[in-house]
Motif scaffolding. Structure first.
Motif, mmCIF file in Angstrom:
data_model
loop_
_atom_site.group_PDB
_atom_site.id
_atom_site.type_symbol
_atom_site.label_atom_id
_atom_site.label_comp_id
_atom_site.label_asym_id
_atom_site.label_seq_id
_atom_site.Cartn_x
_atom_site.Cartn_y
_atom_site.Cartn_z
ATOM 1 N N LEU A 113 3.017 4.244 -34.246
ATOM 2 C CA LEU A 113 2.970 4.978 -35.508
ATOM 3 C C LEU A 113 4.063 4.433 -36.417
ATOM 4 N N PRO A 114 3.913 4.569 -37.735
ATOM 5 C CA PRO A 114 4.999 4.134 -38.630
ATOM 6 C C PRO A 114 6.255 4.948 -38.370
ATOM 7 N N LEU A 115 7.372 4.255 -38.339
ATOM 8 C CA LEU A 115 8.660 4.902 -38.100
ATOM 9 C C LEU A 115 9.603 4.438 -39.194
ATOM 10 N N LEU A 116 10.131 5.376 -39.962
ATOM 11 C CA LEU A 116 10.980 5.036 -41.087
ATOM 12 C C LEU A 116 12.128 6.029 -41.165
ATOM 13 N N GLY A 117 13.352 5.523 -41.068
ATOM 14 C CA GLY A 117 14.532 6.380 -41.168
ATOM 15 C C GLY A 117 15.047 6.812 -39.806
ATOM 16 N N ASP A 118 15.690 7.981 -39.775
ATOM 17 C CA ASP A 118 16.307 8.496 -38.551
ATOM 18 C C ASP A 118 15.237 8.924 -37.549
ATOM 19 N N PHE A 119 15.530 8.696 -36.264
ATOM 20 C CA PHE A 119 14.616 9.132 -35.214
ATOM 21 C C PHE A 119 15.402 9.470 -33.951
ATOM 22 N N VAL A 120 14.784 10.274 -33.096
ATOM 23 C CA VAL A 120 15.346 10.631 -31.793
ATOM 24 C C VAL A 120 14.245 10.470 -30.756
ATOM 25 N N ILE A 121 14.600 9.852 -29.639
ATOM 26 C CA ILE A 121 13.693 9.745 -28.510
ATOM 27 C C ILE A 121 14.237 10.644 -27.420
ATOM 28 N N LEU A 122 13.417 11.564 -26.948
ATOM 29 C CA LEU A 122 13.793 12.455 -25.852
ATOM 30 C C LEU A 122 12.956 12.093 -24.632
ATOM 31 N N CYS A 123 13.607 11.942 -23.497
ATOM 32 C CA CYS A 123 12.891 11.729 -22.241
ATOM 33 C C CYS A 123 13.113 12.968 -21.393
ATOM 34 N N ARG A 124 12.027 13.600 -21.028
ATOM 35 C CA ARG A 124 12.119 14.856 -20.286
ATOM 36 C C ARG A 124 11.216 14.811 -19.068
ATOM 37 N N PHE A 125 11.399 15.785 -18.201
ATOM 38 C CA PHE A 125 10.540 15.890 -17.027
ATOM 39 C C PHE A 125 9.101 16.081 -17.468
ATOM 40 N N GLY A 126 8.190 15.485 -16.726
ATOM 41 C CA GLY A 126 6.763 15.663 -16.977
ATOM 42 C C GLY A 126 6.159 16.497 -15.867
ATOM 43 N N GLY A 127 4.952 16.135 -15.496
ATOM 44 C CA GLY A 127 4.258 16.838 -14.415
ATOM 45 C C GLY A 127 4.095 18.306 -14.710
ATOM 46 N N GLU A 128 4.485 19.127 -13.756
ATOM 47 C CA GLU A 128 4.327 20.572 -13.927
ATOM 48 C C GLU A 128 5.206 21.129 -15.049
ATOM 49 N N TYR A 129 6.224 20.341 -15.488
ATOM 50 C CA TYR A 129 7.126 20.784 -16.551
ATOM 51 C C TYR A 129 6.760 20.212 -17.912
ATOM 52 N N ALA A 130 5.676 19.482 -17.999
ATOM 53 C CA ALA A 130 5.307 18.781 -19.229
ATOM 54 C C ALA A 130 5.186 19.710 -20.432
ATOM 55 N N ASN A 131 4.723 20.918 -20.238
ATOM 56 C CA ASN A 131 4.534 21.844 -21.362
ATOM 57 C C ASN A 131 5.751 22.715 -21.632
ATOM 58 N N PHE A 169 17.456 12.392 -20.896
ATOM 59 C CA PHE A 169 18.346 11.674 -21.804
ATOM 60 C C PHE A 169 17.711 11.622 -23.174
ATOM 61 N N ARG A 170 18.519 11.224 -24.152
ATOM 62 C CA ARG A 170 18.021 11.067 -25.516
ATOM 63 C C ARG A 170 18.654 9.823 -26.131
ATOM 64 N N TYR A 171 18.011 9.323 -27.154
ATOM 65 C CA TYR A 171 18.518 8.172 -27.896
ATOM 66 C C TYR A 171 18.230 8.415 -29.367
ATOM 67 N N ALA A 172 19.244 8.260 -30.209
ATOM 68 C CA ALA A 172 19.089 8.472 -31.650
ATOM 69 C C ALA A 172 19.521 7.217 -32.390
ATOM 70 N N ASN A 173 18.811 6.899 -33.472
ATOM 71 C CA ASN A 173 19.148 5.738 -34.283
ATOM 72 C C ASN A 173 18.431 5.884 -35.613
ATOM 73 N N SER A 174 18.485 4.842 -36.410
ATOM 74 C CA SER A 174 17.788 4.813 -37.689
ATOM 75 C C SER A 174 17.173 3.434 -37.864
ATOM 76 N N THR A 175 15.992 3.386 -38.423
ATOM 77 C CA THR A 175 15.338 2.104 -38.649
ATOM 78 C C THR A 175 16.118 1.244 -39.632
ATOM 79 N N GLY A 176 17.024 1.853 -40.383
ATOM 80 C CA GLY A 176 17.858 1.092 -41.299
ATOM 81 C C GLY A 176 18.851 0.183 -40.584
ATOM 82 N N PHE A 177 19.081 0.424 -39.289
ATOM 83 C CA PHE A 177 20.026 -0.375 -38.513
ATOM 84 C C PHE A 177 19.340 -1.258 -37.478
#
Length: 137
Positions: A12-30, A40-48
């Motif tokens: 998908l188009p990504l422009l500006g600040d964003f955060v990626i979150l990695c979380r448990f899936g499976g029975e905890y997905a919802n 864990f998480r990762y934050a950055n900006s497409t400007g960098f």
């Protein structure tokens, strides 16, 4: 997703600040409102960022303290792959407004040209010869 590796394509188009979150899936997905399910998480900006691959070790992501000991720093790696796309307006995002991203040597040339336009001094030919004789370009 298998036991050791996972792959998730956003495409998908990504422009500006964003955060990626990695979380448990499976029975905890919802269970998206429980912060204890975030690994864990990762934050950055497409400007960098430029197009290409970014390899993130354990030290480059915000690892949740409760799970930090569960990940071996030598084996942990997140790879993000960014592409410039076609830069056409899509879904309200107009990437044509972004500056063109230069690659390696082209970036140096553009940078030096930009700096040179604003530099008020012209070096003497003798000083240039000394620098070149010492092995600098």
């Amino acid at each position: 997703w298998d036991e050791e590796e996972g792959f998730f394509k956003v495409d998908l188009p990504l422009l500006g600040d964003f955060v990626i979150l990695c979380r448990f899936g499976g029975e905890y997905a919802n269970d998206v409102n429980d912060p204890t399910k975030v690994l864990f998480r990762y934050a950055n900006s497409t400007g960098f960022l430029c197009q290409g691959a970014y390899e993130l070790g354990k030290d480059k992501v915000d690892m949740m303290k409760r799970y930090a000991g569960s990940f071996d720093a030598e084996d942990f790696k997140v790879v993000l792959l960014f592409d410039m796309g076609d830069r056409k307006p899509q879904d309200g995002v107009d990437a044509r407004a972004l500056p063109t991203v230069c690659g390696e040597i082209e970036a140096y040339d553009v940078g030096w040209a930009s700096l040179s336009k604003h530099h008020a001094l012209i070096p003497s030919s003798e000083a240039c010869e000394i620098i070149v004789d010492k092995g600098f370009p």
